[in-house]
Structure formats: C-alpha cells, structure tokens
Design an enzyme around this catalytic site. Structure first.
Site, PDB file in Angstrom:
ATOM      1  N   PRO A   1      22.023  51.759  22.579  1.00 27.29           N
ATOM      2  CA  PRO A   1      21.880  53.209  22.617  1.00 27.29           C
ATOM      3  C   PRO A   1      21.693  53.790  24.016  1.00 27.29           C
ATOM      4  O   PRO A   1      21.032  53.206  24.868  1.00 27.29           O
ATOM      5  CB  PRO A   1      20.645  53.479  21.758  1.00 27.29           C
ATOM      6  N   ASN A   2      22.315  54.930  24.196  1.00 29.46           N
ATOM      7  CA  ASN A   2      22.244  55.765  25.396  1.00 29.46           C
ATOM      8  C   ASN A   2      23.029  55.229  26.576  1.00 29.46           C
ATOM      9  O   ASN A   2      23.150  55.916  27.593  1.00 29.46           O
ATOM     10  CB  ASN A   2      20.789  56.045  25.801  1.00 29.46           C
TER      11      ASN A   2
ATOM     12  N   ARG B   1      22.487  60.046  32.552  1.00 26.73           N
ATOM     13  CA  ARG B   1      21.114  59.807  32.138  1.00 26.73           C
ATOM     14  C   ARG B   1      20.340  59.099  33.250  1.00 26.73           C
ATOM     15  O   ARG B   1      20.676  57.989  33.636  1.00 26.73           O
ATOM     16  CB  ARG B   1      21.103  58.939  30.877  1.00 26.73           C
TER      17      ARG B   1
ATOM     18  N   TYR C   1      19.194  54.277  36.380  1.00 28.04           N
ATOM     19  CA  TYR C   1      20.372  53.544  35.917  1.00 28.04           C
ATOM     20  C   TYR C   1      21.583  53.639  36.851  1.00 28.04           C
ATOM     21  O   TYR C   1      22.605  53.029  36.580  1.00 28.04           O
ATOM     22  CB  TYR C   1      20.766  54.032  34.513  1.00 28.04           C
TER      23      TYR C   1
ATOM     24  N   ASN D   1      23.444  44.163  26.346  1.00 27.30           N
ATOM     25  CA  ASN D   1      22.400  45.074  26.810  1.00 27.30           C
ATOM     26  C   ASN D   1      21.932  45.833  25.575  1.00 27.30           C
ATOM     27  O   ASN D   1      22.549  46.817  25.177  1.00 27.30           O
ATOM     28  CB  ASN D   1      22.926  46.034  27.879  1.00 27.30           C
TER      29      ASN D   1
ATOM     30  N   ALA E   1      17.242  50.241  24.142  1.00 27.83           N
ATOM     31  CA  ALA E   1      15.961  50.441  23.449  1.00 27.83           C
ATOM     32  C   ALA E   1      15.744  49.458  22.306  1.00 27.83           C
ATOM     33  O   ALA E   1      14.596  49.147  21.967  1.00 27.83           O
ATOM     34  CB  ALA E   1      15.864  51.872  22.925  1.00 27.83           C
TER      35      ALA E   1
ATOM     36  N   HIS F   1      13.187  46.198  22.411  1.00 28.49           N
ATOM     37  CA  HIS F   1      11.738  46.173  22.262  1.00 28.49           C
ATOM     38  C   HIS F   1      11.247  46.117  20.821  1.00 28.49           C
ATOM     39  O   HIS F   1      10.080  45.815  20.598  1.00 28.49           O
ATOM     40  CB  HIS F   1      11.138  47.387  22.975  1.00 28.49           C
TER      41      HIS F   1
ATOM     42  N   GLU G   1      21.237  38.238  27.671  1.00 28.74           N
ATOM     43  CA  GLU G   1      20.607  39.557  27.585  1.00 28.74           C
ATOM     44  C   GLU G   1      20.643  40.170  28.980  1.00 28.74           C
ATOM     45  O   GLU G   1      20.303  39.511  29.960  1.00 28.74           O
ATOM     46  CB  GLU G   1      19.161  39.408  27.112  1.00 28.74           C
TER      47      GLU G   1
ATOM     48  N   HIS H   1      19.907  43.771  31.473  1.00 28.88           N
ATOM     49  CA  HIS H   1      19.313  45.100  31.672  1.00 28.88           C
ATOM     50  C   HIS H   1      19.655  45.592  33.064  1.00 28.88           C
ATOM     51  O   HIS H   1      19.615  44.813  34.027  1.00 28.88           O
ATOM     52  CB  HIS H   1      17.797  45.052  31.489  1.00 28.88           C
ATOM     53  N   LEU H   2      20.007  46.859  33.165  1.00 33.84           N
ATOM     54  CA  LEU H   2      20.318  47.461  34.456  1.00 33.84           C
ATOM     55  C   LEU H   2      19.075  47.534  35.337  1.00 33.84           C
ATOM     56  O   LEU H   2      19.123  47.216  36.524  1.00 33.84           O
ATOM     57  CB  LEU H   2      20.893  48.869  34.258  1.00 33.84           C
TER      58      LEU H   2
ATOM     59  N   ARG I   1       8.728  48.872  34.809  1.00 36.96           N
ATOM     60  CA  ARG I   1       8.735  50.177  34.133  1.00 36.96           C
ATOM     61  C   ARG I   1       7.547  50.289  33.185  1.00 36.96           C
ATOM     62  O   ARG I   1       6.594  49.542  33.279  1.00 36.96           O
ATOM     63  CB  ARG I   1      10.084  50.356  33.429  1.00 36.96           C
TER      64      ARG I   1
ATOM     65  N   ARG J   1       8.147  48.581  27.639  1.00 39.76           N
ATOM     66  CA  ARG J   1       9.426  47.933  27.969  1.00 39.76           C
ATOM     67  C   ARG J   1       9.254  46.466  28.380  1.00 39.76           C
ATOM     68  O   ARG J   1      10.224  45.755  28.583  1.00 39.76           O
ATOM     69  CB  ARG J   1      10.134  48.688  29.090  1.00 39.76           C
TER      70      ARG J   1
END
Length: 151
Positions: A10-11, A18, A23, A74, A77, A80, A101, A103-104, A110, A114
């Site tokens: 998502p997103n 965003r 990102y 990736n 959200a 988690h 897996e 992640h940017l 963070r 997360r």
C-alpha cells in the site's frame, strides 16, 4: 530466464508524491523501469506490481509459489501487522524460493511501531534503508542465490 515478482504494498504507487523526504522524489513509474532494467542486467525476468489490497498481494504470493517465481517484496504497512501476508510469504520460502523483504527507508530509524516486521522471520533476507537501491540490492541477492550473474 528466472522469473522474479517485485511486489509492492500500500501507498507505494504514490512514490514521488508521498513524503519525498522519506521515500525520495522518484516515482513508481521510475521504480518499474529501474526494476525491469536491473532484472534484465542480471538475467532475471522481473515483473513489477503494486497494490493497496492485502488480498491481491496474498494472491500474488500464491502465484509465485504456483509458478516457481522468486519474490522481492516491499510489504509497506502490511509489514507490521499482516499475518495473512506473512503466511503467504512463508509459503514462498517453504517452497524453496527466494523472498527478499525490501524497504526504501530504515524502519528502525522511524517510529517505534515500524520496528516490528512479521515478514522478516519468514523471508530469506531483508534489505532496508537504501531507497531505490534496496530493490537493486535485493535483485543482486536473488541473482546470487539462483546462480545468475550479478552485475
């Protein structure tokens, strides 16, 4: 040619718009082009997809198992809290396929929520914090694991 599904949760279709401070300013279209190019350079047939739907992402992981495709994931959200995505990801690695897996950003730098990944324990490995290069490094890892030449 070895097939790899580069899946985004998502997103991530909003890349470039965003939170560019987190990102980056490159768009999702840029990611698709880079992923396909990096794959070709490594002798991998990379298919890039993005969804905001948990059920669609689970279906793509099932497709990976059924078709013998490796996965760069990736989960965004879903990282988690999605036990459905976690269980589908576990099927990928249990089938002897590579699942990286990605992640940017670095989740550990963070917000505290997360810091937990339900995916990490069933993934072959995790790469985070290198922006778009996280995907390139993940494709290097897949290519190395499946005996392809790494660039």
């Amino acid at each position: 040619m070895t097939r790899v599904l580069l899946l985004n949760g998502p997103n991530l279709g909003r890349l470039g718009v965003r939170e560019p401070d987190v990102y980056g300013s490159a768009s999702y279209t840029d990611l698709v082009a880079a992923g396909e190019r990096w794959g070709a350079e490594r002798g991998l047939d990379v298919v890039v997809r993005q969804t905001d739907s948990e059920s669609e992402l689970v279906g793509w992981l099932h497709e990976a198992v059924d078709s013998g495709a490796h996965v760069v994931l990736n989960p965004a959200a879903f990282t988690h809290y999605s036990y459905a995505v976690r269980d589908a990801a576990a099927q990928v690695t249990k089938a002897g396929l590579v699942l990286v897996e990605v992640h940017l950003s670095n989740p550990y730098a963070r917000e505290e929520f997360r810091h937990t990944s339900v995916i990490g324990a069933v993934a072959t490995g995790t790469i985070a914090g290198f922006g778009f290069d996280s995907y390139r490094l993940a494709l290097d890892a897949v290519a190395g694991r499946v005996g392809q030449s790494s660039v």
